[in-house]
Design an enzyme around this catalytic site. Sequence first.
Site, PDB file in Angstrom:
ATOM      1  N   ARG A  44      -2.477   2.813  -2.365  1.00 18.84           N
ATOM      2  CA  ARG A  44      -1.308   2.715  -3.320  1.00 18.84           C
ATOM      3  C   ARG A  44      -1.160   4.025  -3.977  1.00 18.84           C
ATOM      4  O   ARG A  44      -2.088   4.470  -4.365  1.00 18.84           O
ATOM      5  CB  ARG A  44      -1.585   1.574  -4.419  1.00 18.84           C
ATOM      6  N   GLU A  86       8.241   4.653  -4.243  1.00 18.31           N
ATOM      7  CA  GLU A  86       8.928   4.718  -2.851  1.00 18.31           C
ATOM      8  C   GLU A  86      10.305   3.724  -3.008  1.00 18.31           C
ATOM      9  O   GLU A  86      10.439   2.967  -3.747  1.00 18.31           O
ATOM     10  CB  GLU A  86       7.693   3.717  -1.985  1.00 18.31           C
ATOM     11  N   HIS A 141       5.127   4.906   4.102  1.00 17.51           N
ATOM     12  CA  HIS A 141       4.403   3.679   3.938  1.00 17.51           C
ATOM     13  C   HIS A 141       4.416   2.709   5.243  1.00 17.51           C
ATOM     14  O   HIS A 141       4.941   1.874   5.375  1.00 17.51           O
ATOM     15  CB  HIS A 141       4.702   2.800   2.756  1.00 17.51           C
TER      16      HIS A 141
HETATM   17  P1  NAD Z   1     -10.014  -5.310  -0.061  1.00 15.64           P
HETATM   18  O1  NAD Z   1      -9.794  -6.518  -0.849  1.00 15.64           O
HETATM   19  O2  NAD Z   1     -10.765  -6.072   1.164  1.00 15.64           O
HETATM   20  O3  NAD Z   1     -10.819  -4.204  -0.316  1.00 15.64           O
HETATM   21  C1  NAD Z   1     -10.608  -3.720  -1.639  1.00 15.64           C
HETATM   22  C2  NAD Z   1     -12.148  -3.115  -2.180  1.00 15.64           C
HETATM   23  O4  NAD Z   1     -11.910  -2.432  -3.236  1.00 15.64           O
HETATM   24  C3  NAD Z   1     -13.069  -4.443  -2.512  1.00 15.64           C
HETATM   25  O5  NAD Z   1     -14.274  -4.285  -1.766  1.00 15.64           O
HETATM   26  C4  NAD Z   1     -13.524  -4.324  -3.785  1.00 15.64           C
HETATM   27  O6  NAD Z   1     -14.779  -4.732  -4.495  1.00 15.64           O
HETATM   28  C5  NAD Z   1     -12.876  -2.697  -3.974  1.00 15.64           C
HETATM   29  N1  NAD Z   1     -12.748  -2.255  -5.423  1.00 15.64           N
HETATM   30  C6  NAD Z   1     -12.339  -2.996  -6.398  1.00 15.64           C
HETATM   31  N2  NAD Z   1     -12.142  -2.309  -7.413  1.00 15.64           N
HETATM   32  C7  NAD Z   1     -12.760  -1.060  -7.472  1.00 15.64           C
HETATM   33  C8  NAD Z   1     -12.941   0.224  -7.976  1.00 15.64           C
HETATM   34  N3  NAD Z   1     -12.551   0.327  -9.322  1.00 15.64           N
HETATM   35  N4  NAD Z   1     -13.474   1.126  -7.162  1.00 15.64           N
HETATM   36  C9  NAD Z   1     -13.806   1.129  -6.325  1.00 15.64           C
HETATM   37  N5  NAD Z   1     -13.748   0.055  -5.378  1.00 15.64           N
HETATM   38  C10 NAD Z   1     -13.162  -1.294  -5.780  1.00 15.64           C
HETATM   39  O7  NAD Z   1      -8.529  -4.843   0.447  1.00 15.64           O
HETATM   40  P2  NAD Z   1      -8.168  -4.204   1.926  1.00 15.64           P
HETATM   41  O8  NAD Z   1      -7.469  -5.054   2.725  1.00 15.64           O
HETATM   42  O9  NAD Z   1      -9.311  -3.047   2.480  1.00 15.64           O
HETATM   43  O10 NAD Z   1      -7.000  -3.208   1.373  1.00 15.64           O
HETATM   44  C11 NAD Z   1      -7.310  -2.074   0.502  1.00 15.64           C
HETATM   45  C12 NAD Z   1      -5.924  -1.445  -0.048  1.00 15.64           C
HETATM   46  O11 NAD Z   1      -4.975  -1.086   1.242  1.00 15.64           O
HETATM   47  C13 NAD Z   1      -4.891  -2.273  -0.914  1.00 15.64           C
HETATM   48  O12 NAD Z   1      -4.746  -1.716  -1.926  1.00 15.64           O
HETATM   49  C14 NAD Z   1      -3.765  -2.467   0.061  1.00 15.64           C
HETATM   50  O13 NAD Z   1      -2.580  -2.694  -0.931  1.00 15.64           O
HETATM   51  C15 NAD Z   1      -3.684  -1.364   0.462  1.00 15.64           C
HETATM   52  N6  NAD Z   1      -2.798  -1.678   2.098  1.00 15.64           N
HETATM   53  C16 NAD Z   1      -2.126  -0.435   2.370  1.00 15.64           C
HETATM   54  C17 NAD Z   1      -1.297  -0.720   3.676  1.00 15.64           C
HETATM   55  C18 NAD Z   1      -0.353   0.193   4.053  1.00 15.64           C
HETATM   56  O14 NAD Z   1       0.396   0.083   4.907  1.00 15.64           O
HETATM   57  N7  NAD Z   1      -0.520   1.557   3.742  1.00 15.64           N
HETATM   58  C19 NAD Z   1      -1.274  -1.786   4.407  1.00 15.64           C
HETATM   59  C20 NAD Z   1      -2.371  -2.937   3.860  1.00 15.64           C
HETATM   60  C21 NAD Z   1      -2.825  -2.598   2.798  1.00 15.64           C
END
Ligand code: NAD
Length: 310
Positions: free
Chosen positions: A236, A265, A284
């Site tokens: 993000r 965005e 994105h």
């Molecule tokens: P997920 O929930 O599986 O993983 C997130 C991880 O972050 C978890 O393991 C959690 O414990 C950890 N976390 C929480 N707080 C934290 C902190 N302060 N410091 C470090 N780690 C911390 O999520 P995911 O499916 O792996 O997705 C991750 C990100 O990717 C999301 O924010 C999502 O919005 C983004 N995303 C982007 C796109 C894109 O098109 N660019 C697509 C899908 C998801």
Amino acid sequence: KIVVLDGYTLNPGDISWDGLSKLGDLTVYERTKENEIIERIGKAEIVYTNKTPITKEVLVACPQIKFIGVLATGYNVVDTEAAKAFGIPVCNVPTYGTDAVSQYVFALLLNICHRVELHSESVFKGDWARCEDFCYWKSPLIELAGKSLGVVGLGRIGKRTAEIAEAFGMKVLAYDPHPIPDFESTNFKYVSLEDLYKNSDVISLHVPLFESTRGMINKDTISQMKKGVIIINTSRGPLINEFDLVEALNSGKIGAAALDVVETEPIHDNSVLLNAKNLFITPHIAWAPTESRARLLDIAINNLDEFLKG
Ligand code: NAD
């Protein structure tokens, strides 16, 4: 009655809505402006959105809504507190894009390492050996083997990214307040955030956006990083302070960065990011291969099917 408010994001024509139309009387709008939302929802009981906001005002105006489906992982477009108060379930799709996004991390990283398009462009211009602006001694090609990848947030996408990095011969340093259950069977090394910043050659962000993670990459944390570090953000935009990033890119403290997400965005014409050196930005799209969009829709349909079955 089912209404999809912004089908364009999911379906540029290569995916069928048939599965959804089997569950009800379906209307798909390509895009919906904020002043059209209430009218378009009309009497629909099922509403799907990707980026169109479903606010408390919308829920008050459309009290027949029984289910809100979010065609994405992030569900910040819905006022979930208000939905909860009205007893309306909100269903996102958390898993569909793990492979797509982690693969995209490497599309961005390998582009920084190899600049394939730039070199190919030169060949197509008839200049096989052009070495003025970008040749490999001015913009060195980079080998990943032996380098350290710092993964901030070792959740679904972070873990898959770490696994791919290992196949490239990279060492993985991870920071996550909730370590994965089987981490002892992996080669990933959990470290403090300070150690991750200090020791990583490449840093990839996979942490969700919370108030506590907003701006986590800033002047102070950048100062802890290695000179020439590469930063990749597919998570993000607001995780990064864009002014501090640009300053560090232009000074050479950060060697290069690639962002699939930015603070606002679509990006503003006057965004500070557009003045940075060695920065790559894409709109994105990490989530969007045909396969993962199809998976997203399948899961979203299944969510509704389960809801309708009670
Ligand atoms: P997920 O929930 O599986 O993983 C997130 C991880 O972050 C978890 O393991 C959690 O414990 C950890 N976390 C929480 N707080 C934290 C902190 N302060 N410091 C470090 N780690 C911390 O999520 P995911 O499916 O792996 O997705 C991750 C990100 O990717 C999301 O924010 C999502 O919005 C983004 N995303 C982007 C796109 C894109 O098109 N660019 C697509 C899908 C998801």
